[in-house]
Design an enzyme around this catalytic site. Structure first.
Site, short mmCIF file in Angstrom:
data_model
loop_
_atom_site.label_atom_id
_atom_site.label_comp_id
_atom_site.label_asym_id
_atom_site.label_seq_id
_atom_site.Cartn_x
_atom_site.Cartn_y
_atom_site.Cartn_z
N GLU A 128 -6.89 3.97 -5.34
CA GLU A 128 -8.04 4.31 -4.50
C GLU A 128 -8.55 5.66 -4.98
O GLU A 128 -7.96 6.70 -4.72
CB GLU A 128 -7.65 4.40 -3.02
CG GLU A 128 -8.88 4.57 -2.14
CD GLU A 128 -8.60 5.17 -0.76
OE1 GLU A 128 -9.46 5.01 0.12
OE2 GLU A 128 -7.55 5.80 -0.57
N ASP B 35 0.86 -1.17 0.00
CA ASP B 35 0.00 0.00 0.00
C ASP B 35 0.91 1.23 0.00
O ASP B 35 1.72 1.40 0.92
CB ASP B 35 -0.83 -0.05 1.30
CG ASP B 35 -2.14 0.67 1.19
OD1 ASP B 35 -2.17 1.74 0.57
OD2 ASP B 35 -3.14 0.17 1.76
N HIS C 230 -11.00 -1.46 5.04
CA HIS C 230 -10.69 -0.98 6.39
C HIS C 230 -11.29 0.38 6.72
O HIS C 230 -11.04 0.92 7.79
CB HIS C 230 -9.17 -0.96 6.56
CG HIS C 230 -8.52 0.00 5.61
ND1 HIS C 230 -8.50 -0.20 4.24
CD2 HIS C 230 -7.91 1.18 5.81
CE1 HIS C 230 -7.89 0.81 3.66
NE2 HIS C 230 -7.52 1.66 4.59
N ASP C 231 -12.03 0.96 5.77
CA ASP C 231 -12.68 2.26 6.03
C ASP C 231 -14.20 2.15 6.04
O ASP C 231 -14.89 3.16 6.21
CB ASP C 231 -12.31 3.26 4.92
CG ASP C 231 -10.84 3.56 4.86
OD1 ASP C 231 -10.19 3.58 5.91
OD2 ASP C 231 -10.33 3.77 3.74
N ASP D 271 -3.01 4.86 -2.23
CA ASP D 271 -3.90 5.58 -1.32
C ASP D 271 -4.31 6.93 -1.95
O ASP D 271 -3.49 7.61 -2.55
CB ASP D 271 -3.12 5.83 -0.02
CG ASP D 271 -4.00 6.30 1.11
OD1 ASP D 271 -4.82 5.49 1.58
OD2 ASP D 271 -3.86 7.46 1.55
C1 NOJ Z 1 -7.48 6.27 2.64
C2 NOJ Z 1 -7.20 5.07 3.50
O1 NOJ Z 1 -7.95 3.99 3.02
C3 NOJ Z 1 -7.54 5.46 4.92
O2 NOJ Z 1 -7.54 4.37 5.78
C4 NOJ Z 1 -6.55 6.50 5.35
O3 NOJ Z 1 -6.90 6.95 6.64
C5 NOJ Z 1 -6.58 7.70 4.39
N1 NOJ Z 1 -6.57 7.31 3.02
C6 NOJ Z 1 -5.39 8.60 4.63
O4 NOJ Z 1 -4.22 8.01 4.17
#
Ligand code: NOJ
Length: 566
Positions: free
Chosen positions: A275, A104, A341-342, A208
């Site tokens: 992402e 990542d 994870h979000d 990311d």
């Molecule tokens: C997206 C990531 O998926 C998230 O977990 C992270 O907090 C933010 N970007 C900042 O890097």
């Protein structure tokens, strides 16, 4: 079965990706935090599950204020996760099992504890000053931020630094300052970091928030919009149309340059998945056009977050499938993602219903595209409700003073997750105390979800009707059947039961597979006789959906048929 004579697709188009959140996967040291040796001890499980690629959320050196998404050294490993030699061993062990490994990369920002930022903020003449985005505040006194830009998590993205009397820009949280990619030194350094890991054998990167790399150079204000809450497309929120801070045109050039770095490596080909929360049209721009119809020139893949908050119904998915096919035909390919994870875990959005989760998995693993499975999704791990006040997640802490009724209102549908701890709880390996994630004497960094005594790998391994077995069967089919991993896709026109049913065909050379999904809570009978069809998968093991009078599907049942074509 006819032997395929078609060209098989590159490995990254036929693979299934499994996301490991390292902190929560397996602790080997007793500190209650998952680590790399722990992950290595579970690679046989992942191989046996049948996934082809493992993506690791970041385990680089970091103060861990955003659990690794705040990097303080891109070329070393955070000590709580292990050492560089553990990391090299991890890559090797994955390759030994004929699987691929994806890291990542957080290119947009660093931690504010990264030595580059410490130097940058030390004084205006420091050679690293221009590695970040510094601007004067608004006149007359400069004590107001340079313009109206909001961060993607709400509130101004500008942060005042007293020592040098200027403001720095952060798309995410204040302790994650944005790197300045208009400075060629920064770009060069980060591209070299990518090469550093490619040289170590990493097969790809998840990028990311790659749609926030560049902002408007002239700092034009973002226009007002009525929209408050972010959607999957994220470009409008908190009353701002983020046209000058998100999806800036220079991002599209940037990803092409990054692609050239990846193309320096071959055997195996390496890949990038971005992402990006955006419309399908914008997402496709990140991949670029296909050269000679063969290869794209930007990102290999982008997440299509359109699926995250879909209702489980036939019309919604029919619509989504046809839109994906419209935008992502070869050489493009869609991705299928329901959890990460979000986000609230998909099964929680489906009312913790295992049959619905099986149906959802059948769609995800048979539709054309690259599926992404979030750790624990295969056993039906649920979100764990935690209070915002005791959260570890920095987003939750940011919002911890919101009144309870507002939190409930915002989070009720599950489409907004204010406390990401809820989907990051320890992997449930067995029914012992701490679910086998860490020793019984240790305290896991986040509490284990209380239903671990039944929802865990060990008990589902021995239950032929479990969600885990359903995933294993689907993954086996996906690996074995070229029509499923490389074939074309066509929606089947239904004359009846359109509201309940979705059906599509995958075809590769002379091999054809049909997928029938019943999204209703009733039995459905289709009087379409499938003469030479053979049932090769069903979400309900004991049922007999094929008969001389047609197909009969129980509530929320999904099946896969192999049909033969001359
Ligand atoms: C997206 C990531 O998926 C998230 O977990 C992270 O907090 C933010 N970007 C900042 O890097």
């Amino acid at each position: 079965m006819a032997m395929p004579s078609f060209r098989l697709l590159p490995w990254w188009k036929t693979t299934t990706v499994y996301q490991v959140y390292p902190r929560s996967f397996k602790d080997s040291t007793g500190d209650g935090i998952g680590d790399i040796p722990g992950i290595i001890s579970k690679l046989d499980y992942l191989q046996d599950l049948g996934v082809g690629t493992i993506w690791f959320s970041p385990f680089f050196s970091s103060p861990q204020r955003d659990y690794g998404y705040d990097v303080s050294d891109y070329r070393s490993i955070a000590p709580e996760y292990g050492s560089m030699s553990d990391c090299e061993k991890l890559i090797q062990e994955i390759h030994n099992r004929c699987m691929y490994v994806v890291f990542d990369m957080v290119l947009n920002h660093t931690s504010n504890q990264h030595p580059w930022f410490l130097q940058s903020r030390s004084n205006r003449d420091n050679p690293r000053r221009n590695w970040y985005i510094w601007r004067d505040g608004q006149k007359p006194e400069g004590k107001k931020p340079p313009n109206n830009w909001k961060s993607i998590v709400g509130g101004s993205g500008w942060h005042y630094d007293e020592q040098t009397d200027q403001w720095y820009w952060a798309q995410f949280l204040p302790f994650q300052p944005d790197l300045n990619y208009r400075n060629p030194e920064v770009k060069e350094e980060m591209f070299d970091t990518i090469r550093f890991w490619l040289d170590k054998g990493v097969d790809g990167f998840r990028l990311d928030i790659i749609n926030t790399i560049f902002e408007d150079e002239n700092l034009r204000n973002n226009p007002f919009t009525l929209k408050l809450l972010p959607s999957e497309e994220f470009d409008k929120s908190y009353f701002q149309n983020k046209m000058y801070t998100i999806n800036h045109p220079d991002n599209f050039t940037f990803v092409k340059e990054l692609r050239c770095v990846m193309d320096e490596y071959s055997d195996p080909e390496r890949f990038l998945v971005g992402e990006v929360a955006a419309s399908l049209e914008t997402l496709k721009k990140y991949c670029g056009e296909g050269r000679n119809g063969l290869k794209t020139e930007g990102l290999h893949l982008t997440f299509l977050f359109q699926s995250l908050n879909t209702n489980l119904d036939a019309d919604t998915f029919r619509n989504l499938l046809s839109r994906y096919e419209q935008y992502f035909t070869e050489p493009h390919i869609p991705t299928w993602v329901f959890s990460n994870h979000d986000q609230t875990r998909r099964i929680t959005k489906l009312g913790n219903d295992v049959n619905k989760a099986k149906l959802n998995a059948t769609l995800q693993l048979t539709a054309r595209g690259v599926p992404f499975i979030y750790y624990g999704e295969e056993i039906g791990m649920l979100n764990h409700r935690f209070s915002l006040k005791t959260a570890k997640d920095p987003i939750a802490l940011k919002y911890s003073r919101l009144p309870g009724f507002l939190v409930n209102l915002l989070t009720r549908s599950g489409s907004i997750l204010l406390n990401r701890d809820e989907c990051r709880t320890p992997m449930q390996w067995n029914s012992s105390l701490n679910a086998g994630f860490c020793s019984k004497e240790s305290e896991p960094w986040l509490a284990v979800e209380p239903r671990y005594e039944t929802i865990n790998v060990e008990s589902e391994e021995s239950d032929p009707d479990s969600l885990l077995q359903c995933y294993k069967s689907l993954l086996r089919l996906r690996r074995q059947i070229p029509a499923l991993n490389s074939g074309s896709m066509r929606l089947i026109d239904l004359s009846t039961h359109k509201k309940s049913l979705l059906s599509f065909e995958r075809r590769y050379d002379r091999q054809a597979v049909q997928i029938w999904l019943n999204f209703s809570n009733r039995r459905v009978q289709i009087d379409e006789v499938q003469e030479k069809a053979e049932l090769i998968f069903s979400t309900l093991r004991e049922s007999t959906p094929l008969s001389s009078s047609g197909i009969q599907l129980e509530a929320f049942q999904g099946i896969v048929l192999e049909t033969h074509h001359e």
